[in-house]
Design a protein around this motif. Structure first.
Motif, mmCIF file in Angstrom:
data_model
loop_
_atom_site.group_PDB
_atom_site.id
_atom_site.type_symbol
_atom_site.label_atom_id
_atom_site.label_comp_id
_atom_site.label_asym_id
_atom_site.label_seq_id
_atom_site.Cartn_x
_atom_site.Cartn_y
_atom_site.Cartn_z
ATOM 1 N N SER A 195 29.332 -17.073 69.208
ATOM 2 C CA SER A 195 29.438 -16.836 70.659
ATOM 3 C C SER A 195 28.064 -16.934 71.333
ATOM 4 O O SER A 195 27.969 -17.345 72.489
ATOM 5 C CB SER A 195 30.020 -15.451 70.940
ATOM 6 N N ASP A 196 27.004 -16.545 70.615
ATOM 7 C CA ASP A 196 25.650 -16.688 71.164
ATOM 8 C C ASP A 196 25.396 -18.167 71.474
ATOM 9 O O ASP A 196 24.785 -18.512 72.493
ATOM 10 C CB ASP A 196 24.583 -16.227 70.152
ATOM 11 N N HIS B 266 27.774 -20.666 71.876
ATOM 12 C CA HIS B 266 28.622 -21.141 72.994
ATOM 13 C C HIS B 266 27.967 -20.751 74.329
ATOM 14 O O HIS B 266 27.957 -21.531 75.273
ATOM 15 C CB HIS B 266 29.994 -20.456 72.967
ATOM 16 N N THR B 267 27.442 -19.520 74.400
ATOM 17 C CA THR B 267 26.872 -19.032 75.661
ATOM 18 C C THR B 267 25.571 -19.759 75.978
ATOM 19 O O THR B 267 25.403 -20.282 77.090
ATOM 20 C CB THR B 267 26.604 -17.504 75.579
ATOM 21 N N GLU C 288 25.916 -23.033 77.340
ATOM 22 C CA GLU C 288 26.707 -23.017 78.593
ATOM 23 C C GLU C 288 28.075 -23.648 78.428
ATOM 24 O O GLU C 288 28.613 -24.241 79.354
ATOM 25 C CB GLU C 288 25.941 -23.694 79.738
ATOM 26 N N TRP D 97 30.816 -21.984 77.909
ATOM 27 C CA TRP D 97 31.832 -21.111 78.498
ATOM 28 C C TRP D 97 31.647 -20.947 80.001
ATOM 29 O O TRP D 97 32.345 -20.153 80.624
ATOM 30 C CB TRP D 97 31.778 -19.725 77.843
ATOM 31 N N VAL E 11 25.301 -19.917 83.062
ATOM 32 C CA VAL E 11 24.560 -18.756 82.556
ATOM 33 C C VAL E 11 23.287 -18.620 83.385
ATOM 34 O O VAL E 11 22.684 -19.616 83.765
ATOM 35 C CB VAL E 11 24.187 -18.996 81.066
ATOM 36 N N PRO F 158 20.175 -13.735 73.806
ATOM 37 C CA PRO F 158 21.481 -13.422 73.226
ATOM 38 C C PRO F 158 21.377 -12.282 72.201
ATOM 39 O O PRO F 158 20.299 -11.703 72.021
ATOM 40 C CB PRO F 158 21.889 -14.726 72.547
ATOM 41 N N ALA G 211 24.091 -11.713 79.124
ATOM 42 C CA ALA G 211 24.729 -12.625 80.084
ATOM 43 C C ALA G 211 25.706 -11.894 81.006
ATOM 44 O O ALA G 211 26.652 -12.491 81.500
ATOM 45 C CB ALA G 211 25.414 -13.797 79.373
#
Ligand code: NAP
Ligand code: ZN
Length: 346
Positions: free
Chosen positions: A43-44, A46-47, A50, A52, A55, A61, A117
């Motif tokens: 998930s770090d 994916h975030t 960008e 998802w 940001v 993260p 985030a």
């Protein structure tokens, strides 16, 4: 203000760099934590990439955090200086809505405040665990049992709870056939936890490369999904499938592996929509569901469960300078099975 050292990223294509971030002064219910280890969750990535949505960079993260309490606010009652503690994917929620009252803060109707985030109660951006210190209200801090090393404890705060929660909710246990799709960070924890719960566990990995590890983690069976026979052999056989894959998969093919009343639960969170043919569900009264981490009470329950069953993730500890390289390896499914940053190298 408390100044913490951190590793931040300035955009989806940028490398990590050294940074200094400010942590707020302790409010009455706050705990200051000196972070020792932080896990790297997909998930770090994916975030930071960008995938998802937009940001606000720079971003720090990290939501698999383990360390020690070094200071407490005047009204803190649960923790004292020196306690071994963890922080997971959220640092606050409204505390008042129906879901928060049930202890399902992750489903807060006003939105939980993510560890990074997000925007905290004071209107400031939240920054995560790739840093030396963090300030968190005590209700969102977890106690790490003495027999779990701090480096191994870190991934439990996301990978552990994200798999424990649906396994528990959908009653994985003796007499239940459970399949885990994808054996990365979440997947390998799912295997260990489902096995400890007493279920018959099958791993569905892309290849057989990690079979030996999977059996060692407690899987009873291990199949390669690249082998087309797998789907024929296993048709209609599982009560529960936990999909941990970070990319798009052919859902209908996996749904066909469910028995009557079986459920497939997606915890993997690829950016692209997944589609399915409703006839895959209708025929055998099957369900398709999703699940988000777990509540604070349940996270503590998971930590205590892992302590009791001697369960810990298999980790590779890296230095702060190796984050970019670790991201590349996670994206290549080359992780055994969680990277954990040694924060002392910051
Ligand atoms: P990870 O360590 O990268 O594991 C994902 C695994 O999926 C890989 O090891 C690989 O397993 C398999 N995989 C990867 N690409 C694939 C592809 N194209 N086709 C088929 N299989 C593929 O990631 P993670 O940290 O476990 O996270 C997994 C997902 O869960 C991510 O999307 C993450 O954002 C999400 N997540 C969700 C929650 C939640 O609350 N719902 C919480 C945390 C993470 P094999 O090599 O065994 O095939
Ligand atoms: Zn995570």
């Amino acid at each position: 203000m408390i100044t913490a050292k951190a590793r931040a990223v300035d955009g989806p294509d940028k490398p990590f760099r050294e940074a200094e971030i400010e942590r707020r002064d302790l409010d009455t219910k706050d705990v200051l934590i000196e972070i020792k280890y932080a896990g790297i969750c997909h998930s770090d990535i994916h975030t930071a990439h960008e995938e998802w949505g937009p940001v606000n960079f720079p971003l720090v993260p990290g939501h698999e955090i383990a360390g020690f309490v070094t200071e407490v606010g005047s009204e803190v009652s649960k923790y004292k200086v020196g306690d071994r503690v963890g922080v997971g994917c959220m640092v606050s929620s409204c505390g008042d809505c129906e879901n928060c009252r049930k202890g399902e803060e992750q489903y807060c109707l006003k939105g939980n405040i993510p560890t990074y985030a997000g925007v905290d109660k004071y209107g400031e951006p939240t920054q995560g665990g790739y840093s030396t210190h963090i300030v968190v209200e005590e209700d969102f801090v977890l106690r790490i049992p003495d027999n779990i090393e701090l480096d191994a404890a870190a991934p439990l705060l996301c990978a552990g709870i994200t798999t424990y929660s649906p396994l528990h909710h959908w009653n994985a246990g003796p007499g239940k056939k459970v399949a885990i799709v994808g054996m990365g960070g979440l997947g390998h924890m799912a295997v260990k936890i489902a096995h400890a719960m007493g279920a018959e566990v099958t791993v569905l990995s892309q290849t057989l490369n990690k079979k030996e590890d999977g059996l060692k983690f407690g899987a009873d069976h291990y199949y390669a999904t690249k082998d087309s026979d797998t789907f024929e052999k296993l048709a209609g056989s599982f009560d529960l499938i936990i999909n941990t894959v970070s990319a798009k998969i052919n859902l209908d093919a996996y749904i066909s592996l469910l028995a009557l009343d079986g459920a497939i639960v997606n915890v993997g969170a690829p950016a692209e929509p997944l589609s399915l043919n409703v006839f895959s569900l209708i025929g055998h009264r099957r369900s398709f569901a999703g699940s988000l981490i777990g509540g604070i009470r349940e996270t503590q329950e998971m930590l205590d469960f892992c302590s009791e069953h001697n369960i810990a993730p298999q980790i590779e500890v890296i230095s702060a300078d190796q984050i970019d390289e670790a991201y590349k390896r996670v994206l290549a499914s080359d992780v055994k099975y969680r990277f954990v940053i040694d924060i002392s190298t910051m």
